[in-house]
Design a protein around this motif. Structure first.
Motif, PDB file in Angstrom:
ATOM      1  N   LEU A 221     121.399  79.411 -13.244  1.00  0.00           N
ATOM      2  CA  LEU A 221     121.546  78.800 -11.925  1.00  0.00           C
ATOM      3  C   LEU A 221     120.227  78.138 -11.560  1.00  0.00           C
ATOM      4  N   PRO A 222     120.229  77.148 -10.673  1.00  0.00           N
ATOM      5  CA  PRO A 222     118.957  76.611 -10.200  1.00  0.00           C
ATOM      6  C   PRO A 222     118.075  77.740  -9.687  1.00  0.00           C
ATOM      7  N   ALA A 223     116.787  77.683  -9.993  1.00  0.00           N
ATOM      8  CA  ALA A 223     115.875  78.785  -9.655  1.00  0.00           C
ATOM      9  C   ALA A 223     115.956  79.179  -8.188  1.00  0.00           C
ATOM     10  N   GLU A 224     116.139  78.189  -7.315  1.00  0.00           N
ATOM     11  CA  GLU A 224     116.172  78.483  -5.875  1.00  0.00           C
ATOM     12  C   GLU A 224     117.456  79.202  -5.445  1.00  0.00           C
ATOM     13  N   HIS A 225     118.442  79.291  -6.328  1.00  0.00           N
ATOM     14  CA  HIS A 225     119.699  79.969  -5.983  1.00  0.00           C
ATOM     15  C   HIS A 225     119.797  81.372  -6.577  1.00  0.00           C
ATOM     16  N   ILE A 226     118.823  81.749  -7.404  1.00  0.00           N
ATOM     17  CA  ILE A 226     118.907  83.040  -8.087  1.00  0.00           C
ATOM     18  C   ILE A 226     118.882  84.199  -7.092  1.00  0.00           C
ATOM     19  N   LYS A 227     117.981  84.143  -6.117  1.00  0.00           N
ATOM     20  CA  LYS A 227     117.873  85.232  -5.146  1.00  0.00           C
ATOM     21  C   LYS A 227     119.171  85.404  -4.376  1.00  0.00           C
ATOM     22  N   ASP A 228     119.753  84.294  -3.951  1.00  0.00           N
ATOM     23  CA  ASP A 228     121.019  84.354  -3.220  1.00  0.00           C
ATOM     24  C   ASP A 228     122.114  84.962  -4.087  1.00  0.00           C
ATOM     25  N   PHE A 229     122.144  84.573  -5.354  1.00  0.00           N
ATOM     26  CA  PHE A 229     123.153  85.095  -6.268  1.00  0.00           C
ATOM     27  C   PHE A 229     123.029  86.609  -6.415  1.00  0.00           C
TER      28      PHE A 229
END
Length: 274
Positions: A221-229
């Motif tokens: 996933l795009p790095a900025e979406h990893i935390k949300d995931f």
């Protein structure tokens, strides 16, 4: 500069008089189809090749986009999965894919009276490892975006300028690109990866890859979406779903999604050789 390139593209199509577009439904080939239709009208034909390496959702997108543009659209089948040179998944796998595509499109174009087969290769593609480009060139395909020096960014800018609602659509290469070079590709493996990506998209993640290596799935996933995931997704449900599809191990790539990541193996090999 952008409008100059658009004008040059229009001139190229005007000179062709008739053109068959190798149309995947991606941003590049859709822009080509749009400009071709604007210039040539019914003398332009978009053709989408269907095989197990194309997600069904991508075909539906291609149909909708073609209808929105107004261009005539035809669907054909290609059979690269019958070629062991392709399914063995060598580093030049794309060469055999594009060979099959253009060996199918060229006779169709001749039959229908189209002197030109046009693809969506852009100027940036020429600087990446794309063995399929050579196969297309050998078979006489013409790349107007590359011809006028239009980069990937400029393709998106032109698409937005022309009012195409999918100008920011994520890139979606064929499903075979999800496997490391050397791992055999089968229809079952392609379907497994495709279903996994469809599942994640339904969770709201549009720009992603599920890389497959043996029994392991690696989610990018795009790095900025990893935390949300990690924080907001039922990870156990993700694991269960992937295991139902046939994977045993499910991992998350902490580096994040990066186009062409599998080619970094090739880069390392070249460094070691040199």
């Amino acid at each position: 500069m952008l409008n100059e390139k658009l004008d040059k593209l229009k001139v190229l199509f005007a000179q062709m008089e008739q053109a068959l577009i190798a149309y995947s439904g991606g941003v590049d080939s859709t822009l080509v189809a749009k400009i071709a239709y604007d210039v040539l009208g019914t003398r332009a034909l978009a053709v989408t090749a269907v095989s197990p390496s194309l997600l069904p959702e991508e075909l539906e997108d291609a149909k909708v986009q073609a209808a929105t543009i107004g261009i005539r659209h035809q669907v054909i089948e290609t059979h690269e999965m019958e070629n062991s040179n392709y399914t063995a998944n060598p580093v030049n796998r794309c060469y055999f894919c594009k060979s099959e595509l253009h060996d199918t499109l060229r006779p169709l174009a001749n039959q229908l009276g189209y002197p030109y087969v046009v693809d969506g290769v852009n100027a940036d593609d020429l600087h990446d490892y794309r063995p399929g480009i050579q196969a297309a060139k050998e078979r006489g395909a013409f790349s107007p975006l590359a011809e006028v020096g239009a980069s990937k960014l400029e393709v998106r800018q032109l698409s937005q300028q022309l009012g195409l609602p999918w100008w920011d659509k994520p890139a979606q290469p064929c499903l075979s690109s999800r496997f490391p070079y050397g791992e055999e590709i089968t229809v079952a493996k392609l379907q497994r990866v495709g279903r996994a990506e469809i599942y994640l998209r339904k969770l709201g993640f549009s720009n992603l890859r599920v890389r497959s290596e043996g029994d392991t799935a690696r989610i990018e996933l795009p790095a900025e979406h990893i935390k949300d995931f990690v924080q907001n997704t039922d990870l156990q449900q993700v694991v269960s779903t992937f295991q139902e599809l046939g994977f045993i191990y499910v991992t998350l790539d902490l580096e994040g999604y990066r186009s062409g990541k599998l080619n970094q193996v090739l880069n390392k090999q070249l460094v070691n050789i040199n």
